[in-house]
Write a protein that holds these residues in place. Structure first.
Motif, mmCIF file in Angstrom:
data_model
loop_
_atom_site.group_PDB
_atom_site.id
_atom_site.type_symbol
_atom_site.label_atom_id
_atom_site.label_comp_id
_atom_site.label_asym_id
_atom_site.label_seq_id
_atom_site.Cartn_x
_atom_site.Cartn_y
_atom_site.Cartn_z
ATOM 1 N N ARG A 181 -19.627 11.812 7.949
ATOM 2 C CA ARG A 181 -19.929 12.783 6.917
ATOM 3 C C ARG A 181 -18.770 13.136 6.055
ATOM 4 N N THR A 224 -17.815 15.912 2.970
ATOM 5 C CA THR A 224 -18.275 17.207 2.117
ATOM 6 C C THR A 224 -17.159 17.410 0.882
ATOM 7 N N THR A 241 -19.161 4.363 4.597
ATOM 8 C CA THR A 241 -20.479 4.991 4.457
ATOM 9 C C THR A 241 -20.217 6.196 3.682
ATOM 10 N N THR A 242 -19.319 6.749 3.274
ATOM 11 C CA THR A 242 -19.063 7.860 2.314
ATOM 12 C C THR A 242 -18.101 7.435 1.089
ATOM 13 N N ASP A 270 -18.827 5.724 -1.238
ATOM 14 C CA ASP A 270 -19.441 5.577 -2.532
ATOM 15 C C ASP A 270 -19.578 7.113 -3.224
ATOM 16 N N THR A 271 -19.932 7.706 -2.420
ATOM 17 C CA THR A 271 -19.927 9.237 -2.605
ATOM 18 C C THR A 271 -18.757 9.605 -3.154
ATOM 19 N N PHE A 272 -17.497 9.470 -2.545
ATOM 20 C CA PHE A 272 -16.378 9.720 -3.044
ATOM 21 C C PHE A 272 -16.051 9.101 -4.462
ATOM 22 N N ARG A 291 -17.931 8.133 -6.673
ATOM 23 C CA ARG A 291 -19.010 8.818 -7.775
ATOM 24 C C ARG A 291 -18.378 10.106 -8.435
ATOM 25 N N THR A 292 -18.017 10.819 -7.226
ATOM 26 C CA THR A 292 -17.543 12.317 -7.461
ATOM 27 C C THR A 292 -16.325 12.281 -8.318
#
Length: 127
Positions: free
Chosen positions: A5, A7, A29-30, A32-34, A36-37
């Protein structure tokens, strides 16, 4: 097996610096979120500080995100700084030599307060 996870909270300072505060793990797993942000504000805020104070793990996926973001920010006349990097993550950055490319600061306030001269330095104060 539980999924890692991550955040991310973010804001832009009055000076136009994009600040991200991370909590959790940065892995495949994280990442791509990092990514994009971190890259979402490149057009309007080419300067960014990432607060790693609550990151418990980072692998090569995170390194790739940081390298790409640093290159993009520099191309746009900005910079990337890292703050409150915990020892295990700092060790990974040192092994790959990224601490020679992106300045590290002991605190978020130090990273935000660093003048333009800090861009040229290899590491920030207090690391």
């Amino acid at each position: 097996m539980t999924q890692a996870r991550l955040t991310i909270s973010q804001y832009t300072t009055a000076d136009g610096v994009h600040v991200l505060a991370l909590v959790g793990e940065i892995d495949h797993t994280t990442a791509d979120t990092f990514r994009r942000t971190l890259t979402a504000q490149h057009e309007s805020a080419p300067c960014a500080v990432v607060d790693f104070g609550h990151v418990t793990f980072m692998d090569s996926s995170g390194i790739n995100v940081l390298v790409a973001a640093n290159n993009t920010n520099r191309t746009r006349g900005g910079w990337l700084r890292l703050a409150e990097v915990p020892s295990p993550v700092r060790d990974v950055l040192r092994i790959v030599g990224l601490d020679d490319v992106i300045p590290l600061y002991a605190t978020l306030n130090q990273a935000l307060a660093a003048g333009n001269a800090a861009q040229a330095s290899r590491t920030g104060p207090g690391v």
